[in-house]
Design an enzyme around this catalytic site. Structure first.
Site, PDB file in Angstrom:
ATOM      1  N   GLU A 192       0.815  -1.221   0.000  1.00  9.63           N
ATOM      2  CA  GLU A 192       0.000   0.000   0.000  1.00  9.63           C
ATOM      3  C   GLU A 192       0.847   1.270   0.000  1.00  9.63           C
ATOM      4  OE1 GLU A 192      -2.417  -2.494  -0.589  1.00  9.63           O
ATOM      5  OE2 GLU A 192      -1.585  -2.976   1.361  1.00  9.63           O
ATOM      6  N   ASP A 320      -7.857  -4.350  -5.444  1.00 13.50           N
ATOM      7  CA  ASP A 320      -6.918  -4.827  -4.419  1.00 13.50           C
ATOM      8  C   ASP A 320      -7.005  -6.338  -4.234  1.00 13.50           C
ATOM      9  OD1 ASP A 320      -4.828  -4.459  -2.556  1.00 13.50           O
ATOM     10  OD2 ASP A 320      -6.245  -4.565  -0.902  1.00 13.50           O
ATOM     11  N   TRP A 490     -10.521 -15.780   9.824  1.00 17.17           N
ATOM     12  CA  TRP A 490      -9.252 -15.105   9.566  1.00 17.17           C
ATOM     13  C   TRP A 490      -8.050 -15.924  10.030  1.00 17.17           C
ATOM     14  CZ3 TRP A 490      -9.629 -11.359   6.253  1.00 17.17           C
ATOM     15  CH2 TRP A 490      -8.535 -10.515   6.007  1.00 17.17           C
TER      16      TRP A 490
END
Length: 588
Positions: A192, A320, A490
């Protein structure tokens, strides 16, 4: 010194067993051995499959905790790590670039090393660390200021400490290193910030760089201290000088296929996110505007760093959808050698292991809006109306047309590793069903500053769940079963020959499912969200299972409406270790 060691008592060291150095042969056999865990992924092919059957569907209900080790202090946040196990010791990394050696028998700390991080580090997605590597007498792990450190495995003393890249430019490092033939292989983080993705190889004994391979076209690789070859062809798929800050961070690390002698690394999003800035004119198939080798998987020669093949999952990437997700080597029922990877873009791909060529792809999430499918060459069939708009064509030039895109930029699957079972021939893929409002904005590069050119808000696609663990047949793409979870998944998945699938939830539950039906067979509440990676091993005839608990990662930082939905979840930092006692191993 810019690092320090937390002191170890002489009594503890004297009581520690003599350390047995880890060899290349040991690493090559890690997926088959049951008494230790020497590699991230429980084998360099990243299958995360254990051949152990002591713990199985009938007796997993008797699995019980034996010790819990706390990382302590106020430094918590996300704990995405996978422990290693060797010679009676567990080596486990933690947030804020820490690593611990823990006695397997007692759960007591033997030594601890904390990286003394400088001010101004720029980790994009929490202060996590995903694990270490072991080779010879050393333990290797990376730090948030983009360094790789070698420590003596018995004492925790620093052997060498090397710089991967300049953290002031936005670089960091969070992945577990990979060891192949005496080389420590690392990627980099910071996609980023307009950095350039790269893979580096160092001599494991000295830390000296052997080769480097940038993954963005136009940059030069090195071999033994001299320039080797250019990556790709200058300006073949990038306009002007944008390749100089092209992104493509190799932030998840890689795998190694010993049968083809190939490193496989993924490259992240091109920079900036605003795809209109990266496309010169009208993109042509396989050429201008693809922005190679961002959002790609690369096959790399481990001896020289030369690129052997590439496969780009999302050419002209504009959402992204990083291409970093792990590539897992497996063989189908006919013995054909294949790779599988579940991409952030929502498609599950199968590739040829010999040359990386595309074989097939299927959706593994329910709502994919940016593409209608994948064509016979492996390229997406774009829904161009679902690409965020060009701000230069907006009336005020400040914000392009907003679209709702699914999956969100956090992906159909993000970093969290899937597992492959040699028992069922299925992949177990932790996925999330969510989308996002996304728009493009003007942006210019500034060293060390965020380089996105986009804005976004993540939203759940369904009321009853976001997380979805799916059992996927790599021959057909069929979902054999789905386990839904209210909060996003996650953390990593592990499977065993005992017919079990282990994973954790943000709500703190560590769960074992039946690998053929998806039925829940066992669970344990750990007290904090699980985003770590489970492992299993055997000692003295008893099977052990460990997982690290500690909520955090990208979701609470970037999740928008989704983050608010799970903002009650507690941070933590604990290694939980369970076992099936001998007397209960045969109990039903």
């Amino acid at each position: 010194m810019n690092r320090f060691i937390v002191a170890v008592t002489a009594a503890v060291l004297a009581a520690a067993p003599a350390f047995s150095g880890v060899t290349e042969e040991d690493l090559a056999k890690d997926a088959e051995s049951t008494g230790d865990v020497l590699t991230n992924g429980m084998g360099r092919n990243l299958q995360r499959f254990s051949p152990l059957t002591t713990l199985n569907k009938e007796n997993v209900k008797n699995l019980m905790p034996v010790w819990a080790f706390s990382f302590g202090g106020e430094k918590q946040r996300g704990q995405e790590t996978q422990p290693l196990v060797h010679d009676g010791m567990m080596y486990v990394t933690a947030s804020y670039s820490r690593i611990y050696a823990v006695d397997l028998a007692t759960g007591k700390e033997v030594w601890q090393y904390d990286a003394r991080l400088p001010e101004g580090i720029l980790p994009c997605c929490d202060v996590i660390n995903r694990g270490a590597a072991i080779y010879g007498d050393n333990i290797y792990f990376g730090t948030l200021d983009a360094r790789i450190v070698a420590l003596n495995a018995k004492t925790g003393d620093v052997v060498w400490n090397k710089k991967i890249a300049d953290y002031k430019e936005g670089y960091s490092y969070t992945a577990a290193p990979l060891i192949v033939d005496g080389l420590v292989i690392t990627g980099n983080s910071g996609g980023e910030f307009g950095i350039v993705g790269e893979v580096q190889a160092r001599d494991a004994l000295t830390g000296e760089t052997v080769w480097t391979r940038p993954v963005i076209e136009g940059h030069m690789g090195t071999l033994n201290g001299k320039e080797s070859t250019m990556t790709g062809t200058l300006n073949a798929t990038w306009p002007g000088d944008m390749w100089k800050t092209g992104g493509g961070a190799t932030w998840l690390g890689g795998s190694y296929d010993i049968e083809t002698d190939t490193l496989v690394f993924g490259a992240g999003n091109p920079a900036p996110w605003n795809s209109h800035l990266r496309n010169a004119g009208t993109p042509t198939e396989g050429n201008v505007g693809d922005n190679l080798y961002a959002a790609s998987r690369l096959g790399i020669d481990p001896k020289t760093g030369e690129i052997k093949w590439h496969f780009q999952t999302t050419p002209r990437e504009g959402w992204d959808y990083d291409g970093v997700n792990e590539v897992v080597a497996f063989a189908d029922k006919d013995g054909n050698k294949k790779f599988a990877t579940a991409d952030r873009n929502g498609f599950f791909y199968v590739l040829n292991r010999e040359d990386g060529k595309f074989l097939n792809a299927w959706p593994f999430v329910k709502d994919i809006s940016w593409a209608s499918g994948i064509d016979e060459t492996g390229r997406p069939i774009y829904n161009e109306a679902n690409r965020p708009g060009d701000p230069s064509k907006a009336a005020d030039g400040a914000k392009g047309e907003m679209v709702f895109a699914s999956p969100s930029f956090l992906g159909g699957k993000n970093w969290m590793p899937m597992a492959y079972s040699q028992h069922t021939g299925l992949f177990y893929v932790p996925s999330n069903e969510w989308g996002m409002d996304i728009w493009n904005e003007p942006v210019s590069y500034k060293k060390g500053a965020a380089y996105l050119g986009s804005g976004f808000t993540i939203k759940p696609n369904y009321e009853d769940h976001i997380g979805s663990l799916k059992a996927i047949d790599p021959a057909t793409g069929e979902w054999k079963w789905e386990y839904k979870n209210e909060a996003p998944l996650w953390g990593g998945v592990m499977t065993t020959a005992g017919g079990l699938v282990f994973f954790g939830t943000p709500e703190g539950d560590f769960i074992a499912l039946d690998d053929t039906t998806g039925e829940k067979l066992w669970s344990f509440q750990t007290g904090s969200g699980i985003v770590g990676q489970p492992i299993t091993w055997e000692a003295d005839g008893e099977q052990y299972v460990s997982v690290v608990s500690g909520w955090g990662g990208a979701v609470p930082l970037w999740g928008g409406e989704v983050a608010k939905k799970v903002n009650y979840l507690n941070q933590g930092g604990t290694v939980w270790t369970f076992k099936l006692p001998k007397q209960l191993a045969m109990a039903n």
